[in-house]
Enzyme design. Sequence first.
Site, PDB file in Angstrom:
ATOM      1  N   HIS A   1      11.111  13.153   9.346  1.00 26.39           N
ATOM      2  CA  HIS A   1      10.323  14.094   8.536  1.00 26.39           C
ATOM      3  C   HIS A   1      10.302  15.499   9.135  1.00 26.39           C
ATOM      4  O   HIS A   1       9.546  16.348   8.680  1.00 26.39           O
ATOM      5  CB  HIS A   1       8.891  13.575   8.341  1.00 26.39           C
ATOM      6  CG  HIS A   1       8.823  12.343   7.482  1.00 26.39           C
ATOM      7  ND1 HIS A   1       7.735  11.509   7.441  1.00 26.39           N
ATOM      8  CD2 HIS A   1       9.735  11.804   6.622  1.00 26.39           C
ATOM      9  CE1 HIS A   1       7.972  10.493   6.590  1.00 26.39           C
ATOM     10  NE2 HIS A   1       9.183  10.655   6.096  1.00 26.39           N
TER      11      HIS A   1
ATOM     12  N   THR B   1       2.403   2.698  11.549  1.00 20.72           N
ATOM     13  CA  THR B   1       2.638   3.379  10.276  1.00 20.72           C
ATOM     14  C   THR B   1       2.022   2.562   9.153  1.00 20.72           C
ATOM     15  O   THR B   1       2.075   1.327   9.169  1.00 20.72           O
ATOM     16  CB  THR B   1       4.139   3.635  10.009  1.00 20.72           C
ATOM     17  OG1 THR B   1       4.289   4.178   8.687  1.00 20.72           O
ATOM     18  CG2 THR B   1       4.995   2.389  10.155  1.00 20.72           C
TER      19      THR B   1
HETATM   20  C1  BJW Z   1      -2.683   2.698  14.754  1.00 24.37           C
HETATM   21  C2  BJW Z   1      -3.474   3.360  15.659  1.00 24.37           C
HETATM   22  C3  BJW Z   1      -3.288   3.008  16.977  1.00 24.37           C
HETATM   23  C4  BJW Z   1      -3.999   4.151  13.780  1.00 24.37           C
HETATM   24  N1  BJW Z   1      -2.395   2.076  17.306  1.00 24.37           N
HETATM   25  N2  BJW Z   1      -1.809   1.767  15.081  1.00 24.37           N
HETATM   26  C5  BJW Z   1       9.939   4.947  -3.777  1.00 24.37           C
HETATM   27  C6  BJW Z   1       8.794   4.469  -4.414  1.00 24.37           C
HETATM   28  C7  BJW Z   1       7.721   5.326  -4.662  1.00 24.37           C
HETATM   29  C8  BJW Z   1       7.766   6.663  -4.286  1.00 24.37           C
HETATM   30  C9  BJW Z   1       8.885   7.128  -3.663  1.00 24.37           C
HETATM   31  C10 BJW Z   1       9.963   6.279  -3.433  1.00 24.37           C
HETATM   32  N3  BJW Z   1      10.920   6.988  -2.778  1.00 24.37           N
HETATM   33  C11 BJW Z   1      10.469   8.258  -2.608  1.00 24.37           C
HETATM   34  C12 BJW Z   1       9.225   8.369  -3.146  1.00 24.37           C
HETATM   35  C13 BJW Z   1       8.384   9.588  -3.169  1.00 24.37           C
HETATM   36  C14 BJW Z   1       7.704   9.857  -1.843  1.00 24.37           C
HETATM   37  C15 BJW Z   1       6.791   8.690  -1.499  1.00 24.37           C
HETATM   38  O1  BJW Z   1       7.085   7.844  -0.669  1.00 24.37           O
HETATM   39  N4  BJW Z   1       5.612   8.641  -2.075  1.00 24.37           N
HETATM   40  C16 BJW Z   1       4.644   7.595  -1.767  1.00 24.37           C
HETATM   41  C17 BJW Z   1       3.337   8.198  -1.274  1.00 24.37           C
HETATM   42  C18 BJW Z   1       4.495   6.668  -2.935  1.00 24.37           C
HETATM   43  N5  BJW Z   1       8.678  10.082  -0.765  1.00 24.37           N
HETATM   44  C19 BJW Z   1       9.291  11.242  -0.637  1.00 24.37           C
HETATM   45  O2  BJW Z   1       9.084  12.158  -1.402  1.00 24.37           O
HETATM   46  C20 BJW Z   1      10.278  11.387   0.503  1.00 24.37           C
HETATM   47  N6  BJW Z   1      11.453  11.955   0.020  1.00 24.37           N
HETATM   48  C21 BJW Z   1      12.393  11.218  -0.610  1.00 24.37           C
HETATM   49  O3  BJW Z   1      12.357  10.003  -0.641  1.00 24.37           O
HETATM   50  O4  BJW Z   1      13.373  11.961  -1.221  1.00 24.37           O
HETATM   51  C22 BJW Z   1      14.129  11.354  -2.257  1.00 24.37           C
HETATM   52  C23 BJW Z   1      13.205  11.114  -3.453  1.00 24.37           C
HETATM   53  C24 BJW Z   1      12.289  12.063  -3.841  1.00 24.37           C
HETATM   54  C25 BJW Z   1      11.426  11.818  -4.930  1.00 24.37           C
HETATM   55  C26 BJW Z   1      11.480  10.610  -5.625  1.00 24.37           C
HETATM   56  C27 BJW Z   1      12.413   9.649  -5.204  1.00 24.37           C
HETATM   57  C28 BJW Z   1      13.286   9.915  -4.122  1.00 24.37           C
HETATM   58  C29 BJW Z   1       9.759  12.376   1.534  1.00 24.37           C
HETATM   59  C30 BJW Z   1       8.527  11.913   2.194  1.00 24.37           C
HETATM   60  C31 BJW Z   1       8.055  12.947   3.193  1.00 24.37           C
HETATM   61  C32 BJW Z   1       6.660  12.600   3.669  1.00 24.37           C
HETATM   62  N7  BJW Z   1       6.222  13.551   4.592  1.00 24.37           N
HETATM   63  C33 BJW Z   1       4.911  13.421   5.194  1.00 24.37           C
HETATM   64  C34 BJW Z   1       4.275  14.798   5.310  1.00 24.37           C
HETATM   65  C35 BJW Z   1       5.015  15.664   6.232  1.00 24.37           C
HETATM   66  C36 BJW Z   1       4.114  16.767   6.474  1.00 24.37           C
HETATM   67  C37 BJW Z   1       3.683  16.877   7.860  1.00 24.37           C
HETATM   68  O5  BJW Z   1       3.634  15.952   8.690  1.00 24.37           O
HETATM   69  O6  BJW Z   1       3.337  17.983   8.083  1.00 24.37           O
HETATM   70  O7  BJW Z   1       5.026  12.762   6.445  1.00 24.37           O
HETATM   71  S1  BJW Z   1       3.737  12.414   4.335  1.00 24.37           S
HETATM   72  C38 BJW Z   1       2.911  11.844   5.756  1.00 24.37           C
HETATM   73  O8  BJW Z   1       2.988  10.397   5.660  1.00 24.37           O
HETATM   74  C39 BJW Z   1       3.775  12.278   6.958  1.00 24.37           C
HETATM   75  C40 BJW Z   1       3.946  10.960   7.658  1.00 24.37           C
HETATM   76  O9  BJW Z   1       5.129  10.999   8.454  1.00 24.37           O
HETATM   77  C41 BJW Z   1       4.014   9.954   6.549  1.00 24.37           C
HETATM   78  C42 BJW Z   1       3.753   8.536   6.961  1.00 24.37           C
HETATM   79  O10 BJW Z   1       2.463   8.394   7.450  1.00 24.37           O
HETATM   80  P1  BJW Z   1       2.172   7.385   8.640  1.00 24.37           P
HETATM   81  O11 BJW Z   1       2.899   7.818   9.837  1.00 24.37           O
HETATM   82  O12 BJW Z   1       2.410   6.012   8.169  1.00 24.37           O
HETATM   83  O13 BJW Z   1       0.618   7.676   8.907  1.00 24.37           O
HETATM   84  P2  BJW Z   1      -0.672   7.073   8.213  1.00 24.37           P
HETATM   85  O14 BJW Z   1      -1.818   7.947   8.538  1.00 24.37           O
HETATM   86  O15 BJW Z   1      -0.441   6.787   6.791  1.00 24.37           O
HETATM   87  O16 BJW Z   1      -0.877   5.656   8.909  1.00 24.37           O
HETATM   88  C43 BJW Z   1      -1.236   5.526  10.276  1.00 24.37           C
HETATM   89  C44 BJW Z   1      -1.173   4.055  10.626  1.00 24.37           C
HETATM   90  O17 BJW Z   1      -1.406   3.902  12.004  1.00 24.37           O
HETATM   91  C45 BJW Z   1      -2.233   3.204   9.907  1.00 24.37           C
HETATM   92  O18 BJW Z   1      -1.592   2.046   9.399  1.00 24.37           O
HETATM   93  C46 BJW Z   1      -3.224   2.836  11.009  1.00 24.37           C
HETATM   94  O19 BJW Z   1      -3.775   1.536  10.838  1.00 24.37           O
HETATM   95  C47 BJW Z   1      -2.340   2.873  12.221  1.00 24.37           C
HETATM   96  N8  BJW Z   1      -3.028   3.235  13.443  1.00 24.37           N
HETATM   97  N9  BJW Z   1      -4.289   4.271  14.934  1.00 24.37           N
HETATM   98  C48 BJW Z   1      -1.692   1.475  16.276  1.00 24.37           C
HETATM   99  N10 BJW Z   1      -4.045   3.603  17.927  1.00 24.37           N
END
Ligand code: BJW
Length: 244
Positions: A120, A189
């Site tokens: 990302h 994640t």
């Molecule tokens: C602990 C803990 C501890 C806490 N020990 N554990 C297929 C189906 C549906 C939708 C889509 C699809 N394909 C693409 C999409 C669209 C979209 C998407 O996925 N949307 C969904 C929300 C449904 N994806 C995209 O747009 C991506 N692009 C793409 O696929 O391009 C082609 C395309 C486009 C459009 C349509 C189709 C295809 C790009 C995604 C980019 C996401 N970027 C972000 C923001 C970046 C900004 C920034 O950082 O400044 O990245 S979103 C945000 O979420 C960030 C993170 O990297 C990402 C994931 O979050 P993460 O890391 O999982 O964090 P949390 O907070 O969600 O979870 C934390 C976890 O830790 C929890 O589970 C806790 O329990 C745990 N935890 N403390 C262990 N101490």
Amino acid sequence: MSPDLLNDARSRLASARAITVLTGAGISADSGVPTFRGADGLWRNFRAEELATPEAFERDPRLVWEWYSWRRELIATKQPNDAHRAIAALESRINDFWLITQNVDGLHRAAGSTKLSEIHGNIWMLRCTACDAVTKNYQVPLPLLPNCARCGGLLRPHIVWFGESLQEEDLTRCANQLQACDVLLVIGTSGVVYPAAGFASIAKEAGAYVIELNLDPTPQSDLVDIALRGRAKDLVPILLQAGK
Ligand code: BJW
Ligand code: ZN
């Protein structure tokens, strides 16, 4: 959590020849970086889905930059933790190793990881919206609407926002590593953002043993071989300890 589960996971990791690790915000939560979907994940009541889009930046670049400036200042004060360090140490012991991180905070690099894809992007890299030039920038605080030194265009974070494609090179590398690994370790994640949310099932279908480590269950917990509950900074060093 039963000690048997932890021991199973440890012995799988110890005997694996190829290991891929996927990390998310949970690993950096233990360094004090807020997660996206946790209780502390909101900035001024905005969700990431409302700010991390090209449309939000077009509409209100100042607001989006305020969010990133706040995060840059916060992250600048944080250090890698024992989980980041244990992963960096594993890289030097395993020939076929790759780290895939969704985190943009740069803490894996700070811990010494070099075989990694920051799928990302990275919050310390900026990209010009006019000429596409990418530059490293560690300045905090930044001017609110920073400009390109080359062409004067508005700079944006070199980060993948919702609706934007990941780098082709990263996608290819991830696909290869997910296919080739004996063990995939998925740490901290929520497993809701694609394409990373699909990585556990890709590796599983290709025959890998998949271990999930998270504080809470995720949509992938039912498909993985072992789901461990706990904090990354406590469990990752135990899981990845050298030797048996
Ligand atoms: C602990 C803990 C501890 C806490 N020990 N554990 C297929 C189906 C549906 C939708 C889509 C699809 N394909 C693409 C999409 C669209 C979209 C998407 O996925 N949307 C969904 C929300 C449904 N994806 C995209 O747009 C991506 N692009 C793409 O696929 O391009 C082609 C395309 C486009 C459009 C349509 C189709 C295809 C790009 C995604 C980019 C996401 N970027 C972000 C923001 C970046 C900004 C920034 O950082 O400044 O990245 S979103 C945000 O979420 C960030 C993170 O990297 C990402 C994931 O979050 P993460 O890391 O999982 O964090 P949390 O907070 O969600 O979870 C934390 C976890 O830790 C929890 O589970 C806790 O329990 C745990 N935890 N403390 C262990 N101490
Ligand atoms: Zn420029």
